[in-house]
Scaffold this motif. Structure first.
Motif, short mmCIF file in Angstrom:
data_model
loop_
_atom_site.label_atom_id
_atom_site.label_comp_id
_atom_site.label_asym_id
_atom_site.label_seq_id
_atom_site.Cartn_x
_atom_site.Cartn_y
_atom_site.Cartn_z
N THR A 14 0.81 -1.23 0.00
CA THR A 14 0.00 0.00 0.00
C THR A 14 0.84 1.28 0.00
O THR A 14 0.31 2.35 0.21
CB THR A 14 -0.92 0.03 1.23
OG1 THR A 14 -0.11 0.00 2.41
CG2 THR A 14 -1.87 -1.15 1.23
N GLU A 16 3.23 3.94 -2.00
CA GLU A 16 3.74 4.39 -3.29
C GLU A 16 4.70 5.55 -3.05
O GLU A 16 4.54 6.33 -2.12
CB GLU A 16 2.60 4.81 -4.22
CG GLU A 16 1.75 5.93 -3.64
CD GLU A 16 0.63 6.38 -4.56
OE1 GLU A 16 0.92 6.67 -5.72
OE2 GLU A 16 -0.52 6.47 -4.11
N ILE A 18 5.99 9.06 -3.89
CA ILE A 18 5.50 10.26 -4.58
C ILE A 18 6.46 11.38 -4.33
O ILE A 18 7.40 11.25 -3.55
CB ILE A 18 4.08 10.66 -4.10
CG1 ILE A 18 4.10 10.99 -2.61
CG2 ILE A 18 3.09 9.58 -4.41
CD1 ILE A 18 2.82 11.61 -2.12
N ALA B 1 12.67 11.74 1.02
CA ALA B 1 11.74 10.96 0.21
C ALA B 1 10.33 11.12 0.77
O ALA B 1 10.14 11.25 1.98
CB ALA B 1 12.15 9.49 0.23
N VAL B 2 9.37 11.13 -0.13
CA VAL B 2 7.97 11.30 0.28
C VAL B 2 7.16 10.11 -0.23
O VAL B 2 7.25 9.76 -1.41
CB VAL B 2 7.39 12.62 -0.28
CG1 VAL B 2 5.97 12.82 0.23
CG2 VAL B 2 8.26 13.79 0.11
N TYR B 3 6.41 9.49 0.66
CA TYR B 3 5.61 8.32 0.31
C TYR B 3 4.15 8.55 0.63
O TYR B 3 3.82 9.23 1.61
CB TYR B 3 6.07 7.09 1.11
CG TYR B 3 7.52 6.74 0.93
CD1 TYR B 3 7.94 5.93 -0.11
CD2 TYR B 3 8.47 7.23 1.83
CE1 TYR B 3 9.28 5.61 -0.28
CE2 TYR B 3 9.81 6.92 1.67
CZ TYR B 3 10.22 6.11 0.62
OH TYR B 3 11.53 5.81 0.45
N ARG B 4 3.27 7.99 -0.19
CA ARG B 4 1.85 7.94 0.15
C ARG B 4 1.53 6.52 0.60
O ARG B 4 1.86 5.56 -0.09
CB ARG B 4 0.98 8.32 -1.05
CG ARG B 4 -0.51 8.16 -0.77
CD ARG B 4 -1.38 8.55 -1.97
NE ARG B 4 -1.37 9.98 -2.17
CZ ARG B 4 -0.95 10.59 -3.27
NH1 ARG B 4 -0.50 9.88 -4.28
NH2 ARG B 4 -0.98 11.89 -3.38
N ILE B 5 0.90 6.41 1.77
CA ILE B 5 0.56 5.10 2.31
C ILE B 5 -0.96 4.96 2.32
O ILE B 5 -1.66 5.76 2.95
CB ILE B 5 1.10 4.95 3.76
CG1 ILE B 5 2.61 5.20 3.77
CG2 ILE B 5 0.76 3.57 4.31
CD1 ILE B 5 3.20 5.25 5.16
N HIS B 6 -1.45 3.96 1.62
CA HIS B 6 -2.90 3.70 1.58
C HIS B 6 -3.25 2.80 2.76
O HIS B 6 -2.63 1.77 2.98
CB HIS B 6 -3.28 3.03 0.26
CG HIS B 6 -3.00 3.90 -0.93
ND1 HIS B 6 -3.97 4.61 -1.59
CD2 HIS B 6 -1.83 4.22 -1.53
CE1 HIS B 6 -3.42 5.30 -2.56
NE2 HIS B 6 -2.12 5.08 -2.56
N ILE B 28 0.72 10.64 4.32
CA ILE B 28 1.97 10.97 3.65
C ILE B 28 3.10 10.80 4.66
O ILE B 28 3.01 11.30 5.78
CB ILE B 28 1.94 12.43 3.13
CG1 ILE B 28 0.86 12.61 2.08
CG2 ILE B 28 3.31 12.83 2.58
CD1 ILE B 28 1.03 11.77 0.84
N MET B 29 4.11 10.10 4.25
CA MET B 29 5.29 9.95 5.13
C MET B 29 6.46 10.66 4.47
O MET B 29 6.85 10.35 3.34
CB MET B 29 5.63 8.48 5.33
CG MET B 29 6.81 8.29 6.26
SD MET B 29 7.02 6.56 6.79
CE MET B 29 7.50 5.77 5.27
N VAL B 296 1.77 22.82 1.43
CA VAL B 296 2.66 21.85 2.07
C VAL B 296 4.08 22.40 2.14
O VAL B 296 4.36 23.48 1.64
CB VAL B 296 2.65 20.50 1.32
CG1 VAL B 296 1.26 19.91 1.30
CG2 VAL B 296 3.16 20.68 -0.11
#
Lengths: 21, 410
Positions: A14, A16, A18, B1-6, B28-29, B296
């Motif tokens: 889950t 990704e 970005i 680094a930027v991540y989207r976590i569902h 967002i992490m 942001v």
């Protein structure tokens, strides 16, 4: 660290990678 | 680094009130680089951003700022982590495209300026409740800028030409004489510090790109639908009074500097007067397709001259053509929103009662000098094989045109 690596490490799919910049 | 976590949520039969609707679906992490070489640079930026989310954002209570769920800096590992509410999938791609930099549409820029004015106005009104020590974290000294200039000139003169480089040289002179001398007398509040497209996320609420065009200024029908969606979305987050701020002084519109023209773009947000007195029916209740709009990347937030942010957006995020077509509207949108937010709910009106648009124009003009010099210190040794130099040169030329249009050297 790639999203693939994180997903594998955590056993999920889950995350990704970005960019908000 | 930027991540989207569902996220997925476990069924909680004992607590049906905690339905999926009130829980975040995504996070967002942000992970701050922990390499030793970068640690000295990133740690203060991380701390600044965490301070903003933890102590400043709750006071400002702006719907356009993402919530921060968790933040931590591991001193031993030199690693910082921030978990944020998802700002959504941008309707714009952001950054460098094949043939140039992506820019805001006129309508998007009006929205961004309105929200920026709200942020500044609230920070002015609530100043006493915010941390005092927020001096600019990465202020570039004149020595740094002077030292960077020769290699900037060497790199870019072949692509920009003498005339454009000449503008940068004059800006270098004006930095000390105009900006450093006057900036502390300008309207002071919280400054985002890096207010450009990329740090402003427009997104469709359902996460789709929704065919909102990436072109600048040329699909206003779509942009207006977009604008009205954002207005509805933002209005839900605001309970501020939209009544008069009690200032009865007639507003004075500045004589437009060369290049400043009354715009041709129709907007639905022109129902406020120049005094900031809103018409009674300011927030439409008609539901439209909702869009979210988030600011942001609060790594460089500081106390300072607020019109720096306005100059930054005008210089960095809009094509010259779009800017020239609507910049008075953009400044007016900022000004009206700032006055409304600074006056709302406060006994004392913190903006000087005689502040009209004229000094704002003067302060933006001076701030352009500081804004264009950001280019010098960041682009002095620019070499990136994957990025078209010509596109970057086009951006630098656009940025330099602000100096001329806003008569920043006078």
């Amino acid at each position: 660290i790639t999203a693939e690596w994180l997903n594998a490490k955590l056993g999920i799919n889950t995350i990704e990678h970005i960019s908000l910049q | 680094a930027v991540y989207r976590i569902h996220l997925t949520h476990r069924q909680d039969d004992n607590n049906p009130a905690r339905s999926a609707a009130v829980q975040p679906a995504t996070l967002i992490m942000k992970v701050i680089d922990s390499s030793p070489g970068n640690r000295a640079v990133f740690k203060p930026l991380h701390e600044r951003e965490v301070l903003f989310y933890n102590e400043i954002a709750p006071v400002l209570d702006l719907a356009s700022v993402p919530k921060c769920y968790y933040a931590h800096f591991d001193e031993e590992a030199g690693k910082g982590t921030i978990l944020l509410e998802d700002a959504g999938k941008p309707t714009h791609k952001g950054g460098l495209q094949k043939d140039g930099f992506e820019t805001l549409t006129a309508s998007q820029a009006v929205l961004a300026m309105t929200e920026l004015g709200r942020f500044h106005g609230r920070s002015i009104a609530l100043s006493s409740k915010l941390p005092r020590d927020l001096s600019r974290p990465l202020d570039r000294s004149i020595e740094e800028i002077r030292a960077a200039f020769p290699s900037f000139k060497k790199t870019w003169t072949p692509l920009l030409g003498e005339e454009v480089i000449g503008r940068y040289e004059r800006a270098l002179e004006a930095y000390e004489k105009v900006w450093l001398v006057q900036k502390d007398t300008f309207v002071q509040g919280l400054v985002h510090g890096d207010y450009r497209l990329g740090n402003i996320i427009f997104s469709a609420e359902d996460g789709q790109r929704d065919n909102v065009p990436d072109r600048d200024g040329d699909d206003l029908d779509n942009a207006h639908a977009f604008e009205s969606g954002v207005k509805t979305s933002v209005a839900r987050g605001y309970q501020e009074a939209t009544t008069s701020n009690g200032d009865s002084q007639p507003g004075t519109v500045a004589k437009s500097p060369k290049g400043l023209v009354t715009p041709g773009i129709p907007t639905t947000s022109n129902d406020t007067t120049i005094n900031g007195n809103a018409s009674p029916n300011n927030h439409p209740n008609t539901p439209t397709k909702l869009f979210t709009f988030k600011h942001v990347d609060w790594q460089t937030v500081s106390r300072g001259p607020v019109l720096f942010d306005v100059a930054y957006l005008l210089s960095m995020s809009i094509t010259t053509e779009t800017r020239r077509g609507c910049e008075f509207d953009l400044v007016h949108a900022w000004y009206t929103a700032c006055r409304e937010a600074a006056g709302a709910g406060n006994d004392q009106f913190f903006l000087s009662a005689d502040l009209n648009i004229s000094p704002c124009v003067r302060e933006i003009s001076a701030a352009c000098v500081a804004v264009v010099l950001v280019s010098v210190t960041t682009m002095n040794n620019f070499r990136a094989p994957e990025v078209p130099m010509r596109a970057v040169a086009g951006k630098l030329r656009t940025v330099s045109e602000m100096l001329v249009d806003w008569r920043s050297f006078e």
